[in-house]
Design a protein around this motif. Structure first.
Motif, mmCIF file in Angstrom:
data_model
loop_
_atom_site.group_PDB
_atom_site.id
_atom_site.type_symbol
_atom_site.label_atom_id
_atom_site.label_comp_id
_atom_site.label_asym_id
_atom_site.label_seq_id
_atom_site.Cartn_x
_atom_site.Cartn_y
_atom_site.Cartn_z
ATOM 1 N N GLY B 449 9.964 21.066 -68.565
ATOM 2 C CA GLY B 449 8.966 20.174 -68.447
ATOM 3 C C GLY B 449 9.025 18.839 -67.782
ATOM 4 N N SER B 450 8.006 18.208 -67.578
ATOM 5 C CA SER B 450 7.854 17.205 -66.498
ATOM 6 C C SER B 450 8.654 17.259 -65.427
ATOM 7 N N TYR B 451 8.662 18.651 -64.674
ATOM 8 C CA TYR B 451 9.722 18.900 -63.508
ATOM 9 C C TYR B 451 9.496 18.247 -62.288
ATOM 10 N N ASP B 452 7.910 17.870 -62.133
ATOM 11 C CA ASP B 452 7.577 17.190 -60.777
ATOM 12 C C ASP B 452 8.444 15.816 -60.751
ATOM 13 N N GLN B 453 8.375 15.188 -61.984
ATOM 14 C CA GLN B 453 8.900 13.945 -61.830
ATOM 15 C C GLN B 453 10.271 14.010 -61.900
ATOM 16 N N ILE B 454 11.010 14.948 -62.427
ATOM 17 C CA ILE B 454 12.381 15.294 -62.545
ATOM 18 C C ILE B 454 12.997 15.470 -61.059
#
Lengths: 293, 495
Positions: B449-454
């Protein structure tokens, strides 16, 4: 003798302020209230569910050392943008004010950059400083300086500051020029007769008379550097390298629209709301006292 | 009398709006949904009210004529009108044209459904538009979502309809085994059901500028299959006067995500997030740190040149400035078009000793998700369209036109049989690299999840390595700590 004019009755005054109140309510209080409300939840991106976390979002933010560092970045960035856009503007205005021939052309040329949208300005500067094809970086290379804003945080900060301040110089120039032209000639002539040279006159007579304008521009430019420089940062550095150009507003965007983390994004907006409110209060309370109207 | 007439029109239009089968299509505007039709209708009401003021015989005739026109505008078009299926994608330029052509071909091939394709900006913007539209209850039927958005889409159970359900409903032919394992694995649930249709999938490979190698006095045919031999080659290139021995695109995707899969080491716990939301990053493992340390040393020595977080390095490579380039196989079209030098595609290098042989690489790109909240007839249309897209001919053509991987084994076979690989050397490297081995739990892909941010966090930490601010271990420990915090947030938002 102080005579106060007052309205008789309540209806007319209420009616007169109603448009402003309604506009503030619809475009400011309602969204601000919504932001505060949403900052108490962690919603999922699609709005299917949301978990109440109280002040959890704020706790999450302040325990993040990168978020705290972002305050410093923002302060450095805002101060630099404000200085870099006001000082050259004042200098240019003073020079333009003294021009006798061709002042119209000169002024028009100076105002042009203001018409360039921030994102476009960002791309223009990026092209000039592009590490591979940039004209400026090529010349710097010839001089033996290895320009690399992709990895060097200081250079990246310098670049976004210059790109943000550039278009703003025109705006400030306009105001300073107008203010300079409003300085009464008689005062300047009196000072000249007293034997004051140009710079002496400028420091002691003209500058104090410019202070209301300078104060107004200070407030406006700080707000600008907080909120409107986002396009420049997005196109040039996207907040990098590392986090050296991630200002608070850019983080709101990145977390909310890239990360889909609306709770954190809302909490950051609320914090920003307080920061800007506080700044404005400080400005009006302390700096304004030094301003002569 | 006027009022009666207006009332009749009101009845007429509102009836049309209530019946879902009838399309409110007019020569001027198409209504995507009921809400907009109502807005238009109130405009009409407003206009008629305005016209009500008209007096006199002549005016009344005009008025009636106007009403008549209005009535025809809102009249139901024949029920045989095809059902519309909206498809939002992120492609512009050549890829945009190819998508439009696929859609046109599908529309021409049958008369029951009409696919309407719309470009919605880049990957992030398309996903945002889809999410915003869902919140406003105006979502398209098919939405293109890039691979890192997969976990977000999967977690949104009420917002998406799994691909296998759509296919079952549509009755279209659908055999999950026909899809290449490493491609579909990324978009398949732990139960083995496909959730979205892989659309454009690519995988990283090593691009070699043979002329630059020769110019620096390095044999262009030298072995580059391991990072050890790449290291030797980089030293030789540097010594030979090459200023840009190695450059990369998409650093996190290639040098961490794919690196981990290729060496069969976990990128995150819980099978890289496939087995649950309570996953933690393990990208600070010894294999990854060793690789990034070597890269960091190369960066320090001027053997690896960092150009940016995205594919900025592509411009350097295509201009002939760099010798080696790690980039997606989909870079083929651009490199072929622009490169004025002899280039070659090699498999992505691996570290000898970390594993015995390379596992498989994982994919990047996007897949098509079917959104919730539409009628069965529309889902049938969506299913037909998706099955058309995965048909062998369409896939083989897409693969050959774009350099993206074929999503079915059959499309790959058809391409081979057509002699395309033989005529265009290097185009098969990515396919072979992907399909070399059966994917393991470490090489199915990522579901975080939130991988774009990670990925943004990883980019920042990698920059700290390249600039020498942090050691690889420090940077990856920090990336893990920061990334895990986001994973916990995602977990609590999607519990």
């Amino acid at each position: 003798m102080n005579q106060r004019v007052t309205f008789r009755g309540w209806w007319l005054p209420i009616l007169l302020i109603a448009p402003q109140v309604i506009i503030s309510a619809v475009f400011f209080f309602y969204p601000a209230g919504q932001a505060i409300w949403q900052s108490l939840f962690i919603p999922d991106p699609f709005g299917l569910s949301s978990v109440f976390v109280g002040l959890g979002n704020f706790e999450f933010l302040f325990s993040d050392k990168f978020y705290r560092a972002s305050f410093v970045t923002t302060a450095v960035f805002s101060i630099l943008v404000t200085l870099c856009s006001m000082i050259p503007a004042l200098f240019l205005a003073v020079m333009a004010d003294r021009l006798i021939k061709g002042s119209g052309t000169y002024r028009t040329m100076l105002i042009w950059p203001y018409a360039v949208a921030p994102a476009i300005a960002g791309v223009l500067w990026l092209f000039m400083f592009n590490t591979r094809v940039g004209v400026v970086s090529w010349y710097l290379g010839q001089l033996g300086y290895d320009w690399n804003h992709v990895l060097n945080g200081g250079e990246a900060m310098g670049l976004v500051v210059v790109a943000s301040a550039w278009g703003r110089i025109s705006y400030n120039f306009l105001f300073f020029l107008a203010a300079l032209q409003a300085v009464p000639r008689s005062v300047i002539e009196a000072a000249a007769i007293d034997g004051a040279r140009f710079w002496k006159r400028f420091w002691t007579v003209v500058l104090p008379l410019l202070s209301p304008t300078a104060f107004f521009l200070l407030v406006v430019n700080i707000v600008y550097s907080f909120f409107e420089t986002f396009g420049v940062i997005h196109t040039i550095t996207s907040g990098g390298p590392q986090q050296s150009t991630t200002i608070l507003v850019y983080k709101v965007f990145a977390d909310g629209f890239v990360g889909q983390d609306l709770g954190s994004s809302a909490a950051q907006s609320v914090i920003l709301l307080f920061v800007v409110g506080l700044l404005t209060i400080i400005q009006f309370k302390y700096i304004e006292k030094k301003v002569h109207y | 009398m006027y009022t009666n007439f207006r009332f009749a029109i009101f009845k007429f239009v509102s009836l049309n709006m209530q019946s879902q089968k009838v399309n409110l299509v007019t020569p001027f505007f198409t209504f995507k949904n009921k809400k907009r039709a109502e807005v238009k209708f109130f405009w009409l009401l407003f206009l008629t009210k305005h016209l009500d003021g008209c007096k006199g015989e002549k005016n009344m005739k005009k008025y009636l004529a106007g009403m008549l026109i209005a009535a025809t505008l809102y009249s139901p078009v024949s029920v045989a009108e095809p059902t519309e299926v909206h498809f939002w994608h992120a492609f512009t330029g050549r890829l945009g044209e190819l998508v439009a052509a696929q859609v046109d071909d599908f529309n021409a091939s049958q008369s029951d459904y009409k696919v309407v394709q719309t470009h919605k900006g880049n990957y992030s913007e398309t996903l945002n538009s889809g999410i915003a539209a869902f919140r406003a209850n105006e979502q398209p039927h098919i939405l293109m979502v890039f691979e890192v958005g997969t976990a977000s889409m999967m977690a949104a159970r009420g917002a998406v309809r799994p691909m296998h359900e759509v296919m079952k409903l549509s009755g279209a032919e659908f055999d999950q085994d026909a899809y290449i394992g490493a491609v579909k694995g990324y978009y398949t649930s732990t139960e083995g059901d496909m959730l979205s249709l892989p659309f454009n999938a690519s995988t990283p490979v090593l691009w070699v500028n043979r002329d630059a190698m020769a110019a620096a006095g390095v044999d262009p045919d030298t072995d580059l299959s391991t990072w050890q031999s790449v290291g030797t080659a980089l030293t030789a290139l540097k010594a030979g006067g090459e200023e840009c021995p190695l450059v990369t695109a998409w650093q996190s995707w290639i040098h961490l995500e794919n690196f981990s899969a290729y060496h069969d080491v976990p990128f995150a716990t819980k099978d890289n997030g496939f087995a649950g939301l309570d996953t933690e990053l393990t990208l600070n493992g010894p294999a990854q740190v060793a690789h990034l340390s070597a890269m960091g040393q190369w960066a320090k020595d001027g053997k690896f040149i960092y150009t940016g977080r995205r594919n900025e390095g592509g411009a350097n490579f295509r201009a002939g400035e760099c010798a080696l380039f790690t980039e997606s196989s989909a870079g083929y079209a651009g490199i072929k078009k622009e490169a004025e030098f002899d280039f070659e595609v090699r498999p992505l290098p691996y570290w000898k000793g970390v594993g015995n042989s390379p596992q498989n690489t994982i994919i990047g790109g996007a897949s098509l998700w079917v959104m919730e909240g539409h009628s069965d007839a529309e889902y049938k249309g969506a299913g037909e369209f998706l099955s058309y897209l995965s048909s062998t001919d369409v896939q083989a053509q897409w693969h050959q036109d774009t350099g993206y991987l074929p999503i079915t084994a059959e499309a790959g076979d058809a391409t081979r049989a057509s002699g395309f690989y033989a005529a265009n050397p290097g185009t098969e490297v990515a396919v072979l690299q992907m399909t070399a081995n059966k994917p393991t739990a470490n090489s199915n892909g990522l579901r975080l999840g939130s991988y774009d941010q990670i990925r943004g966090i990883i980019d920042e930490e990698l920059e700290a390595i390249w600039s020498g601010d942090k050691s690889a271990q420090e940077a990856m420990d920090s990336a893990k700590e920061r990334g895990d915090a986001l994973l916990r947030r995602f977990e609590s938002a999607n519990r």
